[in-house]
Design a protein around this motif. Sequence first.
Motif, short mmCIF file in Angstrom:
data_model
loop_
_atom_site.label_atom_id
_atom_site.label_comp_id
_atom_site.label_asym_id
_atom_site.label_seq_id
_atom_site.Cartn_x
_atom_site.Cartn_y
_atom_site.Cartn_z
N GLY A 220 28.67 45.38 43.56
CA GLY A 220 29.13 44.16 42.89
C GLY A 220 29.65 43.12 43.87
N VAL A 221 30.50 43.57 44.82
CA VAL A 221 31.04 42.66 45.83
C VAL A 221 29.88 42.07 46.65
N ALA A 222 28.95 42.93 47.03
CA ALA A 222 27.82 42.49 47.85
C ALA A 222 27.00 41.43 47.10
N ALA A 223 26.76 41.67 45.83
CA ALA A 223 25.97 40.73 45.04
C ALA A 223 26.68 39.38 44.95
N LEU A 224 28.01 39.43 44.72
CA LEU A 224 28.77 38.18 44.58
C LEU A 224 28.79 37.40 45.89
N LEU A 225 28.86 38.12 47.02
CA LEU A 225 29.00 37.43 48.30
C LEU A 225 27.66 37.23 49.01
N GLY A 226 26.60 37.68 48.40
CA GLY A 226 25.30 37.51 49.03
C GLY A 226 25.10 38.41 50.23
N LEU A 227 25.74 39.58 50.21
CA LEU A 227 25.58 40.55 51.30
C LEU A 227 24.67 41.69 50.84
N ASP A 228 24.17 42.44 51.81
CA ASP A 228 23.33 43.59 51.49
C ASP A 228 24.05 44.85 51.97
N PRO A 229 24.38 45.76 51.07
CA PRO A 229 25.14 46.97 51.46
C PRO A 229 24.49 47.73 52.62
N LEU A 230 23.18 47.63 52.77
CA LEU A 230 22.51 48.34 53.87
C LEU A 230 22.88 47.73 55.22
N TYR A 231 23.38 46.49 55.21
CA TYR A 231 23.76 45.82 56.46
C TYR A 231 25.27 45.65 56.57
N MET A 232 26.01 46.24 55.63
CA MET A 232 27.46 46.06 55.65
C MET A 232 28.11 47.17 56.49
N ALA A 233 29.17 46.77 57.20
CA ALA A 233 29.80 47.69 58.15
C ALA A 233 30.52 48.84 57.45
N TYR B 35 38.43 34.29 47.24
CA TYR B 35 37.42 34.48 46.19
C TYR B 35 38.09 34.41 44.84
N ARG B 36 37.30 34.13 43.83
CA ARG B 36 37.88 34.00 42.50
C ARG B 36 37.91 35.33 41.77
N PHE B 37 37.28 36.35 42.35
CA PHE B 37 37.27 37.65 41.66
C PHE B 37 38.19 38.62 42.40
N ARG B 38 38.49 39.70 41.73
CA ARG B 38 39.25 40.77 42.36
C ARG B 38 38.43 42.05 42.28
N ALA B 39 38.46 42.82 43.32
CA ALA B 39 37.75 44.09 43.26
C ALA B 39 38.60 45.13 43.95
N ARG B 40 38.67 46.30 43.37
CA ARG B 40 39.42 47.37 44.01
C ARG B 40 38.50 48.13 44.94
N VAL B 41 38.43 47.67 46.14
CA VAL B 41 37.57 48.37 47.09
C VAL B 41 38.38 48.64 48.34
N LYS B 42 38.32 49.90 48.79
CA LYS B 42 39.08 50.31 49.97
C LYS B 42 38.12 50.57 51.11
N SER B 43 38.58 50.23 52.32
CA SER B 43 37.78 50.56 53.50
C SER B 43 37.61 52.08 53.58
N ASP B 44 36.45 52.51 54.10
CA ASP B 44 36.22 53.94 54.30
C ASP B 44 36.78 54.42 55.64
N CYS B 45 37.48 53.55 56.35
CA CYS B 45 38.06 53.84 57.67
C CYS B 45 38.61 55.27 57.76
N ALA B 46 38.00 56.10 58.56
CA ALA B 46 38.40 57.51 58.67
C ALA B 46 37.92 58.08 59.99
N ALA B 47 38.67 59.05 60.49
CA ALA B 47 38.27 59.75 61.72
C ALA B 47 37.28 60.85 61.35
N LEU B 48 36.15 60.88 62.05
CA LEU B 48 35.08 61.80 61.69
C LEU B 48 34.90 63.00 62.63
N PRO B 49 35.70 63.13 63.70
CA PRO B 49 35.40 64.23 64.63
C PRO B 49 35.33 65.61 63.98
#
Lengths: 350, 350
Positions: A270-283, A203-217
């Motif tokens: 912002g990332v969702a808008a640029l990539l044509g994704l919908d946050p409600l459907y993003m993993a 992609y031509r843009f940069r975004a500081r976004v980190k996965s929320d990957c975490a253990a939830l037990p």
Amino acid sequence: MSRRADGFEAPAVRGLPDGDRVVMGHGAGGRKMHRLIRELFLAEFGNPVLNALGDAAELEPGRGRPAVSTDSYVVQPLFFPGGDIGKLSVCGTVNDLAMAGAVPRWLTVGFILREGLSLAALGRVCRSLAATARAAGVQVVTGDTKVIERGEQEEMYVNTTGVGVIPARLRLGPARVRPGDALVVNGPLGEHEAAIAVARGGYRFRARVKSDCAALPRLCEGLVRAGGVRMMRDPTRGGFATTLNELAEATGLGFIVEEKLVPVSRTVAGVAALLGLDPLYMANEGKVIAVCCPRRADGLVAAARRFATGRQARRVGTVVREPAGVWLRTRLGSLRRLIMLEGEQLPRIC
Amino acid sequence: MSRRADGFEAPAVRGLPDGDRVVMGHGAGGRKMHRLIRELFLAEFGNPVLNALGDAAELEPGRGRPAVSTDSYVVQPLFFPGGDIGKLSVCGTVNDLAMAGAVPRWLTVGFILREGLSLAALGRVCRSLAATARAAGVQVVTGDTKVIERGEQEEMYVNTTGVGVIPARLRLGPARVRPGDALVVNGPLGEHEAAIAVARGGYRFRARVKSDCAALPRLCEGLVRAGGVRMMRDPTRGGFATTLNELAEATGLGFIVEEKLVPVSRTVAGVAALLGLDPLYMANEGKVIAVCCPRRADGLVAAARRFATGRQARRVGTVVREPAGVWLRTRLGSLRRLIMLEGEQLPRIC
């Protein structure tokens, strides 16, 4: 995809004199495989059950009902902001157990390695997997390694199967959900998929976004202890909207979500808008949707906020008898149907 | 990623109207994946636990000690004389449980499918997996599906994790093995690897050799009931000689095998000679090595012969205090050391 190789050029690894890459012999059952098991897997994951190296591992579950969950992980790239395939392989599976109210205890790990994968990368994955397992209170009790021919890129696939114990009296599930119940979510949506999308690059843009990957037990235990939880689900592949559709199908009820309450960070939006994704459907890989008794919703949100993984918890919607299905009440007040994810979004996000 | 779409224009398959090949969407968590789950996986594997489609499956182990085992399967070709990846995925894992004396009860199944795999092949694998599971008395209780990009051939990888129950009083393991103990094996060696080698083709000869792929839990239960069993191991990757080396390492004892007693069929011996393989190092998928009290060895052989999987059982060797390691007493009477398999033999045999 040559970009993938960056960071993998590290020198040969401690204790693994077979050169610095996975070869077919590492999966052939002979001496090379045994050395890999002893010098990497036992060094990282070792515990009395695993060290016995039996064909099967004996467990001691004590009281409660055992529960089991399995997931394979094929995420690309192997390392991404906020996690890696090792951390993900623990979090994804212990979270599935946590959703059932189980306390995760044991984990099996099956590696499928592509020939040519650097042993340094494998070592990093194992260290991350081991650290995440320790933090989540689960032991790796048995495992398996296969090697397949090299492909276009350095790759590995991981299967983990988790076994946990559900406290004897706890009953959760779709059958307990009632009209009027509240929907609570523990934080902003879409971060995992946004992080993978950006990490995969091109992609031509940069975004500081980190996965929320975490253990939830531990968070889930806290929620259950707070009281009023009917059931929990983690909105992974297909995201929040797809998981709610599964809930709607399982319960036969309607789920109304308030658009203005759904937490989405500005970066993810912002990332969702640029990539044509919908946050409600993003993993997501560190989120839980809890359905709870409406009188306990505020208490549940307060309980969640005591955990690092629940700081931004909030109530986002309500269960209704009708209309069935999943609905978004927009900022304008109209109801928009949220159907299940059609086809694919981003491939290989987990 | 546009390449993804090609080749999928073939006519629709029974119940699976998405075209007749796996596409990325089958792993994306949305509607395509849900349809695959309902129309193929639930149709083939369905049972009350699986049908609940929860994040985790609840088990009811009753009395006894739970045991868990995991294996991934990457065998090529997917279908071979005597079996396929579905049958193998059940047999390999329930056999590992059986070696620990456990009665297998539940199975998790994780599919990693390559885009482009025909749904007809996937259906065949699922039917075979389901039939083998039913025959072995195990329920598929939970699963997972991921899809990865297409490769050079139609491929799938399967992970199964089995959970079983070890009868409360049963104690098996290397600590129980004593010098003087007898080694019993339930039939001729090397058939699985020979069958895969021939099926993979490219050879100028033809041989009628079938994999020995079989579920052994009932045989193993029969052996344990006959009495005197110290421990059991299945000689899969690396074969008989490598598994005995694992036993020698675990016990610190010596294992002497009588060359004239080791059962190898004429066909396997022929294939091995042509391909430069050694039947003692060739993989089996329906064999067990039982170490037993010497006075019970004849009874054990007789007990084994009552099962279809044990018709050609025989005593093949003896445990000694010294020399440590694994030794073949040749037809000439000399002792030849059998070391652990070095490097690789045939790749992707299981």
